[in-house]
Each structure stands twice: as structure tokens, then as C-alpha cells.
Scaffold this motif. Structure first.
Motif, PDB file in Angstrom:
ATOM      1  N   ALA A  18    -100.799  50.983  28.307  1.00 16.51           N
ATOM      2  CA  ALA A  18    -101.599  49.840  28.727  1.00 16.51           C
ATOM      3  C   ALA A  18    -102.183  49.118  27.508  1.00 16.51           C
ATOM      4  O   ALA A  18    -102.211  47.884  27.455  1.00 16.51           O
ATOM      5  N   TYR A  19    -102.636  49.885  26.520  1.00 16.76           N
ATOM      6  CA  TYR A  19    -103.210  49.285  25.318  1.00 16.76           C
ATOM      7  C   TYR A  19    -102.151  48.524  24.527  1.00 16.76           C
ATOM      8  O   TYR A  19    -102.382  47.424  24.037  1.00 16.76           O
ATOM      9  N   LEU A  20    -100.970  49.099  24.418  1.00 15.49           N
ATOM     10  CA  LEU A  20     -99.916  48.481  23.621  1.00 15.49           C
ATOM     11  C   LEU A  20     -99.172  47.375  24.356  1.00 15.49           C
ATOM     12  O   LEU A  20     -98.283  46.744  23.778  1.00 15.49           O
ATOM     13  N   SER A  21     -99.529  47.117  25.601  1.00 11.97           N
ATOM     14  CA  SER A  21     -98.852  46.054  26.339  1.00 11.97           C
ATOM     15  C   SER A  21     -99.215  44.674  25.796  1.00 11.97           C
ATOM     16  O   SER A  21     -98.449  43.728  25.947  1.00 11.97           O
ATOM     17  N   LYS A  22    -100.360  44.546  25.128  1.00  7.97           N
ATOM     18  CA  LYS A  22    -100.747  43.271  24.527  1.00  7.97           C
ATOM     19  C   LYS A  22    -100.187  43.184  23.113  1.00  7.97           C
ATOM     20  O   LYS A  22    -100.268  44.135  22.338  1.00  7.97           O
ATOM     21  N   SER A  23     -99.618  42.053  22.778  1.00 12.05           N
ATOM     22  CA  SER A  23     -99.020  41.843  21.464  1.00 12.05           C
ATOM     23  C   SER A  23    -100.055  41.994  20.347  1.00 12.05           C
ATOM     24  O   SER A  23     -99.759  42.546  19.286  1.00 12.05           O
ATOM     25  N   GLU A  24    -101.253  41.517  20.569  1.00 12.61           N
ATOM     26  CA  GLU A  24    -102.317  41.614  19.558  1.00 12.61           C
ATOM     27  C   GLU A  24    -102.633  43.071  19.222  1.00 12.61           C
ATOM     28  O   GLU A  24    -102.787  43.442  18.056  1.00 12.61           O
ATOM     29  N   ASN A  25    -102.677  43.916  20.239  1.00 16.03           N
ATOM     30  CA  ASN A  25    -102.960  45.332  20.014  1.00 16.03           C
ATOM     31  C   ASN A  25    -101.811  46.023  19.275  1.00 16.03           C
ATOM     32  O   ASN A  25    -102.027  46.891  18.437  1.00 16.03           O
ATOM     33  N   ARG A  26    -100.570  45.634  19.594  1.00 18.95           N
ATOM     34  CA  ARG A  26     -99.431  46.213  18.893  1.00 18.95           C
ATOM     35  C   ARG A  26     -99.480  45.885  17.411  1.00 18.95           C
ATOM     36  O   ARG A  26     -99.207  46.733  16.559  1.00 18.95           O
ATOM     37  N   GLN A  27     -99.851  44.647  17.083  1.00 19.01           N
ATOM     38  CA  GLN A  27     -99.949  44.253  15.682  1.00 19.01           C
ATOM     39  C   GLN A  27    -101.045  45.031  14.962  1.00 19.01           C
ATOM     40  O   GLN A  27    -100.884  45.433  13.816  1.00 19.01           O
ATOM     41  N   LYS A  28    -102.161  45.273  15.641  1.00 15.52           N
ATOM     42  CA  LYS A  28    -103.241  46.070  15.050  1.00 15.52           C
ATOM     43  C   LYS A  28    -102.760  47.481  14.728  1.00 15.52           C
ATOM     44  O   LYS A  28    -103.026  48.018  13.660  1.00 15.52           O
ATOM     45  N   VAL A  29    -102.050  48.069  15.668  1.00 15.01           N
ATOM     46  CA  VAL A  29    -101.551  49.435  15.465  1.00 15.01           C
ATOM     47  C   VAL A  29    -100.552  49.468  14.316  1.00 15.01           C
ATOM     48  O   VAL A  29    -100.587  50.371  13.472  1.00 15.01           O
ATOM     49  N   LYS A  30     -99.674  48.483  14.237  1.00 14.76           N
ATOM     50  CA  LYS A  30     -98.697  48.437  13.148  1.00 14.76           C
ATOM     51  C   LYS A  30     -99.383  48.315  11.793  1.00 14.76           C
ATOM     52  O   LYS A  30     -98.990  48.962  10.824  1.00 14.76           O
ATOM     53  N   ARG A  31    -100.425  47.469  11.714  1.00 12.21           N
ATOM     54  CA  ARG A  31    -101.151  47.326  10.454  1.00 12.21           C
ATOM     55  C   ARG A  31    -101.841  48.623  10.059  1.00 12.21           C
ATOM     56  O   ARG A  31    -101.827  49.020   8.889  1.00 12.21           O
ATOM     57  N   GLN A  32    -102.442  49.296  11.030  1.00 10.57           N
ATOM     58  CA  GLN A  32    -103.117  50.556  10.733  1.00 10.57           C
ATOM     59  C   GLN A  32    -102.126  51.616  10.266  1.00 10.57           C
ATOM     60  O   GLN A  32    -102.401  52.365   9.332  1.00 10.57           O
ATOM     61  N   LEU A  33    -100.974  51.688  10.909  1.00 13.13           N
ATOM     62  CA  LEU A  33     -99.957  52.656  10.483  1.00 13.13           C
ATOM     63  C   LEU A  33     -99.448  52.344   9.083  1.00 13.13           C
ATOM     64  O   LEU A  33     -99.196  53.250   8.291  1.00 13.13           O
ATOM     65  N   ALA A  34     -99.316  51.060   8.766  1.00 11.04           N
ATOM     66  CA  ALA A  34     -98.865  50.677   7.428  1.00 11.04           C
ATOM     67  C   ALA A  34     -99.899  51.090   6.384  1.00 11.04           C
ATOM     68  O   ALA A  34     -99.551  51.551   5.303  1.00 11.04           O
ATOM     69  N   LYS A  35    -101.174  50.943   6.702  1.00 10.68           N
ATOM     70  CA  LYS A  35    -102.228  51.356   5.768  1.00 10.68           C
ATOM     71  C   LYS A  35    -102.216  52.865   5.575  1.00 10.68           C
ATOM     72  O   LYS A  35    -102.378  53.370   4.468  1.00 10.68           O
ATOM     73  N   ILE A  36    -102.040  53.590   6.655  1.00 10.36           N
ATOM     74  CA  ILE A  36    -102.072  55.052   6.583  1.00 10.36           C
ATOM     75  C   ILE A  36    -100.903  55.577   5.755  1.00 10.36           C
ATOM     76  O   ILE A  36    -101.074  56.455   4.917  1.00 10.36           O
ATOM     77  N   THR A  37     -99.728  55.042   5.971  1.00  7.19           N
ATOM     78  CA  THR A  37     -98.551  55.538   5.256  1.00  7.19           C
ATOM     79  C   THR A  37     -98.446  54.982   3.851  1.00  7.19           C
ATOM     80  O   THR A  37     -97.657  55.480   3.057  1.00  7.19           O
ATOM     81  N   GLY A  38     -99.227  53.968   3.517  1.00  2.00           N
ATOM     82  CA  GLY A  38     -99.216  53.408   2.180  1.00  2.00           C
ATOM     83  C   GLY A  38     -98.071  52.454   1.930  1.00  2.00           C
ATOM     84  O   GLY A  38     -97.855  52.028   0.804  1.00  2.00           O
TER      85      GLY A  38
END
Length: 82
Positions: A18-38
Motif C-alpha cells: 500500500a505504501y509503495l503504490s504511490k510513485s512519490e513513496n517509491r522514489q523516497k524508498v529508492k533514494r534511501q536505499l541508494a544512500k544506504i548502499t553508498g
């Protein structure tokens, strides 16, 4: 306890979907994962393992073969001594 664990897992999956159904939330998650993995700040990780780096791959291959050839030579010398 198995039923409770399954129920919590299903509820988590539904909430995540449900959270990832919104495009804005998906982009937030992708940015956070990119920060975590470096991967966001490291250009080295971006080019790592690309097939366009043939020279690098050949160098690694040659280096790996050097140790194998050394080991084989030692084994041959041991068998010749016996």
C-alpha cells in the motif's frame, strides 16, 4: 505462534504494498536505499563489473592464473622429488 507470525508477515506485506503504490513513496524508498548502499556517491561502484572494462577483466584473469600456475608448478616439483 506460527499463525501469529504469518499474520504479522502478511500484514507487513500488505502495508508495504500500500505504501509503495504511490510513485512519490517509491522514489523516497529508492533514494534511501541508494544512500544506504553508498551507490549515490561512489562512481567506483557504478562502473564495477561492467563488460566494457575488458582490460580490467583481463588483468584480473591474468592475476588469478598466476597463482594457479604457481600452485601447479609446486605440485609438479613435489611429484618429481618423490
Amino acid at each position: 505462534m506460527g499463525k501469529v507470525t504469518k499474520a504479522v508477515g502478511v500484514a507487513g506485506a500488505v502495508a508495504g504494498a500500500a505504501y509503495l503504490s504511490k510513485s512519490e513513496n517509491r522514489q523516497k524508498v529508492k533514494r534511501q536505499l541508494a544512500k544506504i548502499t553508498g551507490k549515490e556517491n561512489s562512481s567506483y561502484l557504478k562502473k564495477l563489473g561492467k563488460p566494457s572494462d575488458i582490460d580490467d577483466a583481463n588483468m584480473v584473469d591474468e592475476g588469478a592464473m598466476t597463482s594457479v600456475q604457481y600452485y601447479n608448478r609446486l605440485q609438479e616439483e613435489k611429484t618429481e622429488e618423490n
